[in-house]
Design an enzyme around this catalytic site. Structure first.
Site, PDB file in Angstrom:
ATOM      1  N   TRP A 185       1.028  -1.072   0.116  1.00  0.00           N
ATOM      2  CA  TRP A 185       0.237  -0.141  -0.035  1.00  0.00           C
ATOM      3  C   TRP A 185       0.870   1.272  -0.124  1.00  0.00           C
ATOM      4  CZ3 TRP A 185      -0.377   4.278   3.825  1.00  0.00           C
ATOM      5  CH2 TRP A 185      -0.920   5.023   3.478  1.00  0.00           C
ATOM      6  N   GLU A 226      -2.936  -3.159  -1.780  1.00  0.00           N
ATOM      7  CA  GLU A 226      -4.756  -2.775  -1.170  1.00  0.00           C
ATOM      8  C   GLU A 226      -4.660  -1.307  -1.693  1.00  0.00           C
ATOM      9  OE1 GLU A 226      -4.763  -1.016   2.928  1.00  0.00           O
ATOM     10  OE2 GLU A 226      -4.092  -2.308   2.996  1.00  0.00           O
ATOM     11  N   LYS A 228      -7.344   2.199  -2.168  1.00  0.00           N
ATOM     12  CA  LYS A 228      -7.957   3.362  -1.113  1.00  0.00           C
ATOM     13  C   LYS A 228      -9.386   4.252  -1.667  1.00  0.00           C
ATOM     14  CE  LYS A 228      -6.638   5.313   3.492  1.00  0.00           C
ATOM     15  NZ  LYS A 228      -5.159   5.702   3.671  1.00  0.00           N
ATOM     16  N   ASP A 259      -9.876  -3.218   2.597  1.00  0.00           N
ATOM     17  CA  ASP A 259      -9.900  -3.307   3.516  1.00  0.00           C
ATOM     18  C   ASP A 259     -11.462  -2.603   4.257  1.00  0.00           C
ATOM     19  OD1 ASP A 259      -9.806  -1.072   5.792  1.00  0.00           O
ATOM     20  OD2 ASP A 259      -7.029  -1.719   5.322  1.00  0.00           O
ATOM     21  N   HIS A 262     -11.538   1.617   3.526  1.00  0.00           N
ATOM     22  CA  HIS A 262     -10.866   2.375   2.168  1.00  0.00           C
ATOM     23  C   HIS A 262     -11.603   2.519   0.940  1.00  0.00           C
ATOM     24  CE1 HIS A 262      -6.383   1.668   3.351  1.00  0.00           C
ATOM     25  NE2 HIS A 262      -6.595   2.357   4.244  1.00  0.00           N
ATOM     26  N   HIS A 286      -8.441  -6.696   5.366  1.00  0.00           N
ATOM     27  CA  HIS A 286      -7.477  -6.113   6.052  1.00  0.00           C
ATOM     28  C   HIS A 286      -9.506  -5.623   7.419  1.00  0.00           C
ATOM     29  CE1 HIS A 286      -3.266  -5.263   5.608  1.00  0.00           C
ATOM     30  NE2 HIS A 286      -4.114  -5.841   6.008  1.00  0.00           N
ATOM     31  N   ASP A 294     -12.277   6.238   7.117  1.00  0.00           N
ATOM     32  CA  ASP A 294     -10.690   4.937   7.802  1.00  0.00           C
ATOM     33  C   ASP A 294     -10.703   5.667   8.632  1.00  0.00           C
ATOM     34  OD1 ASP A 294      -9.432   2.828   7.138  1.00  0.00           O
ATOM     35  OD2 ASP A 294      -8.010   4.754   5.507  1.00  0.00           O
ATOM     36  N   ASP A 296      -9.408   3.833  11.265  1.00  0.00           N
ATOM     37  CA  ASP A 296      -9.053   2.980  12.138  1.00  0.00           C
ATOM     38  C   ASP A 296      -9.791   2.733  13.566  1.00  0.00           C
ATOM     39  OD1 ASP A 296      -7.456   1.837   9.456  1.00  0.00           O
ATOM     40  OD2 ASP A 296      -6.727   3.288   9.963  1.00  0.00           O
ATOM     41  N   ASP A 326      -5.885  -3.989  11.297  1.00  0.00           N
ATOM     42  CA  ASP A 326      -5.916  -2.773  11.002  1.00  0.00           C
ATOM     43  C   ASP A 326      -5.997  -2.134  11.468  1.00  0.00           C
ATOM     44  OD1 ASP A 326      -4.149  -0.853   9.754  1.00  0.00           O
ATOM     45  OD2 ASP A 326      -4.858  -1.316   7.941  1.00  0.00           O
TER      46      ASP A 326
END
Length: 418
Positions: A185, A226, A228, A259, A262, A286, A294, A296, A326
């Site tokens: 990424w 990956e 985004k 993810d 994302h 992820h 995002d 997290d 993640d």
């Protein structure tokens, strides 16, 4: 084992058996699933190569909870504690900046020897290792471009780093007897609307082709890419979009990483899993928790986590999916964050496995949507908690919130003294 836990488990088994669900078999399958714990939760994504370097590349950690790891030994100690509170045998996911070395090396100089201590530790713990080249928080990434940079010198630096990362991953796979998943990424993109969207993507494509030109057996290393939607300082344009990486992965035989944070806030990745795996052999997942986007956050057992688990189980996709976490939350106990997120991920998979899948599919095929809806809803209150408690006890880890007492004691004995 506590008699009450075993008694509740036996009663739960009877209820599930009425629908043909053999709970003992379910737990055996669950024990074979490895979750990859991300090392960067333990130290707020600081790493050890450039400890004084501020985070960049659209990455930010909020909160200043005391006790984050400051050395490789401290990080491994914290991971050991977290893993002792999580049922099963799993993996640890490293970023390149977590090299354990006293040498002054840059990212394009990293070698397997700089991770030897991690490998020896993983052997002792019975763990696998995954890996990520680090394409952020570095002077050669400060303008927001790495592998798609227009300067060939900067681009070559990052190409070399990614090549070295794949060799490190191969070393992990050979030493530990299980494949290392290497995820690529990078934060490349523009804050405002660009004129030329194509040229950076052409450079990124060519750079990735050069990185992957060295053949490495998937017995040791599995490459993933990956995407985004946007990032901090790349709000208007990300070079590695979903469409870019989907096309790249499918045409180059690579795994795509999905993810859960994302995508657009109204998108969910649970609905993408079966589509992607129709056309590729495997994927990397992820698991995170976006709040608005995002951010997290630590994984909770929300609807999307359950839907991800159900999609993997109902479609028999688990054997082709690598599951990693993640998130990075600096506002709570760093060890507890790992435990909460990982236990929830495993628990969601268990809940999905404890559904009468064949019965539900049969009802759907017969267009008996009443039965389908009724059973899905009724099984939401079936006693999966009794099965989870038994699984934890069977694996010698704390049952229910008992783990929190151990985490709090560890905080007093270890974390707060740092």
């Amino acid at each position: 084992m506590n008699e009450a836990i075993e008694a509740s488990y036996n009663e739960a088994k009877k209820l599930y058996a009425r629908h043909g669900i053999q709970v003992d078999d379910v737990l055996r399958k669950l024990s074979q699933i490895k979750i990859s714990l991300h090392c960067w939760q333990g130290d707020d994504v600081q790493g050890f190569l450039f400890k004084d370097k501020q985070l960049s590349g659209g990455i930010a950690v909020t909160g200043s909870y005391p006790g984050r790891a400051g050395t490789p030994d401290e990080l491994r100690q914290d991971l050991e504690k977290a893993l002792s509170l999580i049922p099963g045998k799993h993996k640890v996911n490293l970023h390149a900046i977590y090299a354990d070395t006293t040498e002054q090396v840059d990212l394009d100089q990293l070698e397997p020897r700089h991770f030897q201590n991690w490998v020896e530790w993983a052997k002792q713990q019975g763990l696998g290792l995954d890996f990520n080249p680090t394409l952020f928080s570095h002077p050669k990434a400060e303008d927001g471009f790495t592998l798609s940079h227009k300067d060939p010198g900067i681009r070559d630096f990052w190409i070399t780093h990614c090549k070295k990362s794949r060799r490190i991953a191969e070393y992990f796979g050979k030493e530990l007897g299980q494949p290392c998943v290497t995820n690529h990424w990078m934060p490349d993109g523009y804050k405002d609307t660009p004129v030329d969207r194509l040229a950076p993507r052409e450079r990124l494509r060519d750079a990735l082709d050069e990185i992957f030109s060295e053949e490495i057996s998937e017995d040791y290393n599995i490459d993933a890419v990956e995407s985004k939607l946007f990032g901090i300082s790349s709000e208007s344009y990300v070079v590695g979009s979903h469409e870019f990486y989907m096309g790249y992965a499918l045409t180059r035989g690579k795994s795509i990483c999905l993810d859960s944070g994302h995508f657009h806030p109204t998108e969910v990745i649970s609905n993408k899993l079966s589509s992607v795996l129709m056309f590729t052999d495997q994927l990397l997942l992820h698991v995170s928790r976006p709040v608005r986007w995002d951010s997290d956050h630590v994984v909770t057992m929300d609807d999307e986590l359950l839907d991800i688990a159900r999609e993997l189980v109902r479609g028999e996709l688990l054997s082709r999916t690598h599951i990693g976490l993640d998130f990075f939350d600096g506002s709570i106990n760093h060890v507890a964050a790992w435990v909460i997120g990982t236990r929830n991920t495993i628990k969601a998979l268990l809940r999905a496995m404890l559904e009468p899948i064949e019965e539900l599919k049969k009802a759907e095929e017969e267009r008996d949507f009443t039965t389908r809806l009724a059973l899905v809803e009724e099984f939401k209150s079936y006693p999966f908690g009794a099965v989870w408690d038994y699984y934890c006890a069977q694996n010698g880890v704390p049952v229910r919130e008992e783990w929190l007492t151990e985490a709090k004691n560890y905080e007093q004995r270890v974390l707060l003294k740092r």
